[in-house]
Scaffold this active site. Sequence first.
Site, short mmCIF file in Angstrom:
data_model
loop_
_atom_site.label_atom_id
_atom_site.label_comp_id
_atom_site.label_asym_id
_atom_site.label_seq_id
_atom_site.Cartn_x
_atom_site.Cartn_y
_atom_site.Cartn_z
N TYR A 106 46.89 6.10 46.93
CA TYR A 106 45.52 6.26 47.00
C TYR A 106 44.99 7.35 45.92
CZ TYR A 106 45.52 4.86 51.70
OH TYR A 106 45.83 4.03 53.03
N TYR A 132 48.56 9.80 58.28
CA TYR A 132 49.06 8.61 57.15
C TYR A 132 50.19 9.11 56.28
CZ TYR A 132 44.72 7.02 58.98
OH TYR A 132 43.75 6.63 59.94
N GLU A 165 37.03 7.20 67.44
CA GLU A 165 38.47 6.65 67.32
C GLU A 165 38.85 7.58 65.99
OE1 GLU A 165 37.44 2.87 65.84
OE2 GLU A 165 36.66 2.41 67.86
N PRO A 166 39.12 9.00 66.21
CA PRO A 166 39.58 9.74 65.17
C PRO A 166 41.00 9.66 65.03
CG PRO A 166 39.04 11.01 67.15
CD PRO A 166 38.65 9.75 67.50
N CYS A 178 62.33 5.71 41.73
CA CYS A 178 62.20 4.89 40.21
C CYS A 178 60.88 4.27 40.19
CB CYS A 178 63.45 3.94 40.07
SG CYS A 178 64.96 4.90 40.35
N ARG A 230 42.75 10.62 61.22
CA ARG A 230 43.18 11.92 60.32
C ARG A 230 42.41 13.15 60.83
NH1 ARG A 230 43.37 10.64 54.96
NH2 ARG A 230 42.38 8.67 55.26
#
Length: 421
Positions: free
Chosen positions: A320, A374, A277-278, A346, A280
């Site tokens: 992250y 992502y 299930e790749p 902001c 990235r």
Amino acid sequence: MIPGAPFFHRRAGELWIENLPLEAVAAQYGTPCYVYSRAALEAAYAVFESALRGHTHLVCYAVKANSNLAILNLFARLGSGFDIVSGGELARVIAAGGRADRIVFSGVGKSETEIRAALVAGIMCFNIESEPELERINLIAGTLGVKAPVSIRVNPDVDARTHAHISTGKKENKFGIPLDRVIPSYQRAAALPHIAIAGIDCHIGSQVTDPAPLYDSMDRILALTDELRALGIPLKHISNGGSIGIRYKDETPMDIGAYLKGLIAKIGNRELELLLEPGRSLVGNAGVLLSRIEYLKQADAKRFAVIDAAMNDLARPAMYDAWHEIVAVRQRDEQRLAYEIVGPVCESTDKFGQDRQLAVHQGDLLAILSAGAYGMAMASNYNSRPRPAEVLVDGASSHLIRSRETLSDLFAHEKTITSRA
Ligand SMILES: *Cc1c(COP(=O)(O)O)cnc(C)c1O
């Protein structure tokens, strides 16, 4: 060649994607703008297919990494399956021409509506993440007069040794069924009238660069398939999830071909289809976020480059603390200075990098690399910013695959209420 982005390169100091200068892409579509290389997407997919050739397998692209219809359609035409986590992703895959019987459905909170839609579409299997979900799917399948194919997503209690926010395979994480509950869950599934047991599944987290924890999780779920077979519950497939890390900065990513061959070797002579299930690793280094410098600003001892992209367009650095390489699209023969690269939103976390050495002027273009995964998928309208355009480059041609949102798109679903008078 740009490290981590093989389909981007320099010609006479200008950054190109395939056979197009990024300057030309920006001139045509404006900024900020996501730009993807078709050749990079296809090359990433080919790594999986060539390593898995000879063993029955299915690559299920994890839609959440980048769910643009054109990208889904491209993978569908290459024969890919899909890993989805919502009814919205199911609708996207179908709209993009993906085959329902190559869809696996993961996620801890599948609603009745989503389960029904997936059963009606005829997906390959549900990756079950809890016992109550199994009961719910059985009931809904019963009302539709069908059998629901299922895998159990195992929480193998393996530490993926990645960022805590993207770790999913430890026992304290919300994902999957804990090891000691897996066999009883399959026994329950076998007793349910509207459930058909298909496989077993596991996904321990994301941006994993060392294959050791992935081999660990594979060993654990393979041992479970043997135990189940001995109990009279044979499985058809085994999925070791996605997780494969890419190069953002100086990571040494695993050799994907060697890793996949390692999984096949572990399966040995068992009759199990191998699913992956790749997300990235298929799209991450195929895209950049292209942005223009609005202002160069000096405050105290610090220089800021304020660009027209922000955390709403690419959330990973703010969310992250992720590191993205940032390069000037046009190289200037001038002294480089250290900049903090920030967006207009902001929030102090609206920052793409600090201490980045660049020779740039106001109005220059920057490319934020490794933004294919992502990136747009997590974009929001925070600060009432229309989401950026997306462009797919194929050789010397470019295709607008998502137009830039307009200002009226921003409040298209909102209404004022009538006055109380
Ligand atoms: C997010 C996710 C993936 C993809 O992960 P990557 O690290 O992007 O390869 C695969 N499977 C499941 C269940 C996921 O949630």
